[in-house]
Motif scaffolding. Structure first.
Motif, PDB file in Angstrom:
ATOM      1  N   MET A   1      24.957  12.773  27.140  1.00  0.00           N
ATOM      2  CA  MET A   1      26.308  12.229  27.218  1.00  0.00           C
ATOM      3  C   MET A   1      26.393  11.153  28.295  1.00  0.00           C
ATOM      4  O   MET A   1      27.076  10.148  28.133  1.00  0.00           O
ATOM      5  CB  MET A   1      27.265  13.378  27.519  1.00  0.00           C
ATOM      6  CG  MET A   1      28.694  12.998  27.409  1.00  0.00           C
ATOM      7  SD  MET A   1      29.705  14.487  27.373  1.00  0.00           S
ATOM      8  CE  MET A   1      29.385  15.072  25.708  1.00  0.00           C
TER       9      MET A   1
ATOM     10  N   ASN B   1      38.942   5.673  21.534  1.00  0.00           N
ATOM     11  CA  ASN B   1      38.040   6.771  21.240  1.00  0.00           C
ATOM     12  C   ASN B   1      36.898   6.815  22.250  1.00  0.00           C
ATOM     13  O   ASN B   1      36.335   5.773  22.590  1.00  0.00           O
ATOM     14  CB  ASN B   1      37.486   6.622  19.819  1.00  0.00           C
ATOM     15  CG  ASN B   1      36.738   7.858  19.360  1.00  0.00           C
ATOM     16  OD1 ASN B   1      35.659   8.155  19.847  1.00  0.00           O
ATOM     17  ND2 ASN B   1      37.326   8.596  18.445  1.00  0.00           N
TER      18      ASN B   1
ATOM     19  N   ALA C   1      35.759  15.771  25.415  1.00  0.00           N
ATOM     20  CA  ALA C   1      34.699  15.939  24.415  1.00  0.00           C
ATOM     21  C   ALA C   1      35.229  16.679  23.200  1.00  0.00           C
ATOM     22  O   ALA C   1      36.041  17.604  23.312  1.00  0.00           O
ATOM     23  CB  ALA C   1      33.529  16.717  25.015  1.00  0.00           C
TER      24      ALA C   1
ATOM     25  N   ASN D   1      39.701  13.160  20.036  1.00  0.00           N
ATOM     26  CA  ASN D   1      39.679  11.750  19.654  1.00  0.00           C
ATOM     27  C   ASN D   1      40.870  10.991  20.246  1.00  0.00           C
ATOM     28  O   ASN D   1      41.623  11.529  21.067  1.00  0.00           O
ATOM     29  CB  ASN D   1      39.546  11.583  18.133  1.00  0.00           C
ATOM     30  CG  ASN D   1      40.816  11.939  17.373  1.00  0.00           C
ATOM     31  OD1 ASN D   1      41.881  12.145  17.971  1.00  0.00           O
ATOM     32  ND2 ASN D   1      40.710  12.002  16.064  1.00  0.00           N
TER      33      ASN D   1
ATOM     34  N   ARG E   1      24.790   8.082  26.767  1.00  0.00           N
ATOM     35  CA  ARG E   1      25.622   7.425  25.753  1.00  0.00           C
ATOM     36  C   ARG E   1      26.776   6.644  26.372  1.00  0.00           C
ATOM     37  O   ARG E   1      27.332   5.739  25.746  1.00  0.00           O
ATOM     38  CB  ARG E   1      26.203   8.452  24.771  1.00  0.00           C
ATOM     39  CG  ARG E   1      25.212   9.182  23.920  1.00  0.00           C
ATOM     40  CD  ARG E   1      24.420   8.308  23.004  1.00  0.00           C
ATOM     41  NE  ARG E   1      23.333   9.076  22.418  1.00  0.00           N
ATOM     42  CZ  ARG E   1      22.154   9.297  23.001  1.00  0.00           C
ATOM     43  NH1 ARG E   1      21.894   8.752  24.175  1.00  0.00           N
ATOM     44  NH2 ARG E   1      21.237  10.032  22.422  1.00  0.00           N
TER      45      ARG E   1
ATOM     46  N   TYR F   1      33.959   8.058  21.938  1.00  0.00           N
ATOM     47  CA  TYR F   1      32.604   8.062  21.373  1.00  0.00           C
ATOM     48  C   TYR F   1      32.264   6.671  20.884  1.00  0.00           C
ATOM     49  O   TYR F   1      33.071   6.033  20.209  1.00  0.00           O
ATOM     50  CB  TYR F   1      32.506   9.061  20.226  1.00  0.00           C
ATOM     51  CG  TYR F   1      32.634  10.493  20.710  1.00  0.00           C
ATOM     52  CD1 TYR F   1      31.521  11.157  21.209  1.00  0.00           C
ATOM     53  CD2 TYR F   1      33.856  11.146  20.705  1.00  0.00           C
ATOM     54  CE1 TYR F   1      31.625  12.459  21.677  1.00  0.00           C
ATOM     55  CE2 TYR F   1      33.973  12.439  21.178  1.00  0.00           C
ATOM     56  CZ  TYR F   1      32.855  13.093  21.657  1.00  0.00           C
ATOM     57  OH  TYR F   1      32.961  14.365  22.141  1.00  0.00           O
TER      58      TYR F   1
ATOM     59  N   PRO G   1      24.017  10.948  18.329  1.00  0.00           N
ATOM     60  CA  PRO G   1      25.089  11.403  19.221  1.00  0.00           C
ATOM     61  C   PRO G   1      24.517  12.277  20.334  1.00  0.00           C
ATOM     62  O   PRO G   1      23.391  12.747  20.251  1.00  0.00           O
ATOM     63  CB  PRO G   1      26.001  12.211  18.296  1.00  0.00           C
ATOM     64  CG  PRO G   1      25.163  12.594  17.131  1.00  0.00           C
ATOM     65  CD  PRO G   1      24.086  11.557  16.997  1.00  0.00           C
TER      66      PRO G   1
END
Lengths: 390, 390
Positions: B239, B222, B187, B190, B242, B224, B232
């Motif tokens: 999390m 990545n 977290a 990247n 997502r 994310y 986000p």
């Protein structure tokens, strides 16, 4: 027992408040395309003004300053009731600009932007829109790739790193050989600059897709090289002297390493060198001593100091003395600068005049409306690459 | 005419004073190996204490703070007559640690260190020596390369970037196919983390040279992924939600893109997934729903929240319900943590107990003396990679 409990929520979500997520843009200012995901600031108006914000409730003075073309002198920011310091920089030229805050005298990066290696350290950067230009943007065309290449340097006693662009089709045509461009960065930057802020691979991918550029390899190595215990350059004069070490690294290490590791076409006809600012200086210092090795040269906003060509006829072992021989041998001798970086416009003009007086042919490109920053150099690459290896 | 003279000397040599060049190290403290060229500070003592310095004559308070294992609570620095603020952090665990200064309340990177993407922004990092360990260092063995790979993501409406490791010999054997490991970061980090601070390519190069690991491709994308207008993650619960978007990006974009662009061996037997911290959570959330696609899994300091396995028998569409079938199918189910990151040690133990109670086989590795930081994950990769594709 020393139990150190790790604060998981901090790691997982601690980053979000810093990014100012969920606050709406005000007026006609919009978050810059270069902002980190979710960051509201910096914001840009259609007329290229840049609005910045930094939360610093305990600071007594906060300023913002940028590289050439963007807020040359520090601008004082104003603090609001929430402890946010804000201000708007006047219209800046289009392109990529380094910038930073100064918090009670200390240079500070913007938590809303990514950092790029410039001024000898990671430094914030912002992308100011360049209307009607997309030659440097990623498009749905075949992409080459940029590879990280580590090699051991016995001259410097260090591991060095290059980034190497291989064009589209390199993997699919395992017997094909390519010409090679050595592309140098500027002072205070590093080997990552061209592929990151320079958008080098998008520029070449697009040119190759349009059949405007010959598919080529591009080597982007580090422009600093010192033998053990050699002091770094403190003056432009030192910088000229230090190029002698870099020259050896190119001749004995970079070129042999890259031309063994990648499938290159042999000979000087298939080898070019170009660089920006300090990299232009190095292209002159290294390249003009080795016209037996390179056939195409680019000086992008080249730092061509006057005394280097004080006596052009004897400079670089007299390479310019026989203009006819030089013109026959060197296929491209290309100078450029941004129209707003007057000193570099003048250095290019001065160098071209001195060489022209001897009968040496060269060409010049001026990037309209841009400063000593990366959009100038992106345009230079875009103009220069189609001239190579034709 | 607006002539803006560019200050060439600033660009050329302005970086040098900031680096503190030419000052000698005091006592038994030596500049860290991770310092930028010429930077005297930060310095490290043989017992791993870290001495820092920041010039800030106008600041009223300067502190230093670091990631897990290094100065959890901010340490007040002391100002000397020259305006330098100095202090020494107590002994920290070996490995790679994020850290930063706090200048009058504002987080500031150290001009003496490079920046690495962590905590959602570029953040200074320091390498604390790991005596008698060099598995993660560059050596004179055949090197693979790490390639920057851009691709268009229709799910997120963005261009995304992966870094892809191709092993030594990839170019020279243009018909050879390889198994593939998808390797996820944590977290706030990247896609560059694994190849930069993680030393991923050196670790694999060394293992392959010693014939301890099968040559493989490693994709570092990545972690994310948001569909347009998706907010986000603000909480660990978010999390988890997502990860459903990231799952789609893996299934429909990352895996098809990479396995078309690179020469991969087909089938689940040749596909592995592993990740650190949040990446371990994602490996669980994505990987356990798709055991038809992956055969080897690694959870490096995995953020395996308790409720994910609250009812292990029904979790992930009941994949653990038939332990015999699962054990036959999944060849490696590998958990790990650093001995000093107790919460992650406990999460791994808890997950393994719940799965073990159902008869699911797994293995566990504990990195001695390390925290929630990259040396733990380097060691994890070094232990995990030799188990793959055998």
């Amino acid at each position: 027992m020393n139990i150190r409990l790790f604060t998981l929520p901090l790691l997982l979500v601690g980053l979000l408040p810093a990014l100012g997520w969920a606050q709406s843009a005000a007026g006609d200012f919009q978050p810059a395309s270069s902002n980190l995901p979710g960051a509201e600031y910096p914001k840009i108006a259609p007329n290229s003004r840049v609005s910045v914000r930094l939360k610093a409730p305990e600071a007594t003075k906060v300023q913002v300053q940028g590289g050439d073309g963007l807020q040359k002198d520090p601008l004082d920011l104003v603090k609001d009731a929430e402890g946010n310091w804000t201000g708007t920089m006047p219209s800046a030229g289009p392109g990529f600009h380094y910038y930073w805050f100064i918090v009670d005298g200390v240079r500070v990066n913007d938590p809303g932007s990514d950092a790029y290696f410039g001024y000898g350290r990671p430094t914030s950067g912002i992308e100011i829109p360049t209307p009607n230009e997309d030659f440097h943007q990623l498009k749905t065309v075949p992409h080459g790739s940029v590879r990280e290449h580590w090699y051991q340097s016995s001259i410097t006693s260090k591991w060095r790193r290059a980034f190497v662009y291989t064009p589209p089709g390199y993997d699919e045509n395992p017997k094909k050989q390519y010409p090679i461009l050595y592309l140098l960065h500027g002072a205070g930057e590093n080997e990552r600059g061209w592929s990151l802020q320079g958008h080098m691979s998008a520029i070449l991918d697009n040119l190759i897709a349009e059949k405007k550029a010959t598919p080529m390899l591009v080597v982007m190595d580090n422009g600093y090289a010192l033998v053990p215990n050699e002091a770094p350059a403190n003056t432009p004069g030192d910088m000229v002297k230090r190029a002698a070490t870099l020259e050896q690294v190119y001749l004995r290490e970079i070129i042999p390493t890259m031309e063994t590791a990648y499938r290159t076409l042999p000979g000087r006809e298939n080898r070019a060198m170009a660089g920006l600012s300090m990299g232009g200086l190095q292209t002159m210092l290294i390249g003009m001593k080795h016209v037996d090795m390179f056939s195409h040269y680019g000086f992008f906003s080249g730092a061509i100091f006057g005394d280097m060509l004080a006596d052009p006829k004897t400079a670089f072992n007299g390479v310019f003395a026989d203009a006819k021989a030089f013109n026959n041998k060197v296929r491209v001798l290309w100078f450029s600068a941004g129209s707003e970086e007057k000193r570099f416009v003048e250095m290019a003009a001065d160098a071209r005049k001195k060489l022209g007086d001897l009968g040496i042919k060269s060409t010049y490109y001026e990037s309209p409306g841009t400063y000593h920053e990366w959009h100038t150099w992106r345009r230079c690459l875009h103009e220069f690459a189609p001239l190579l290896f034709k």
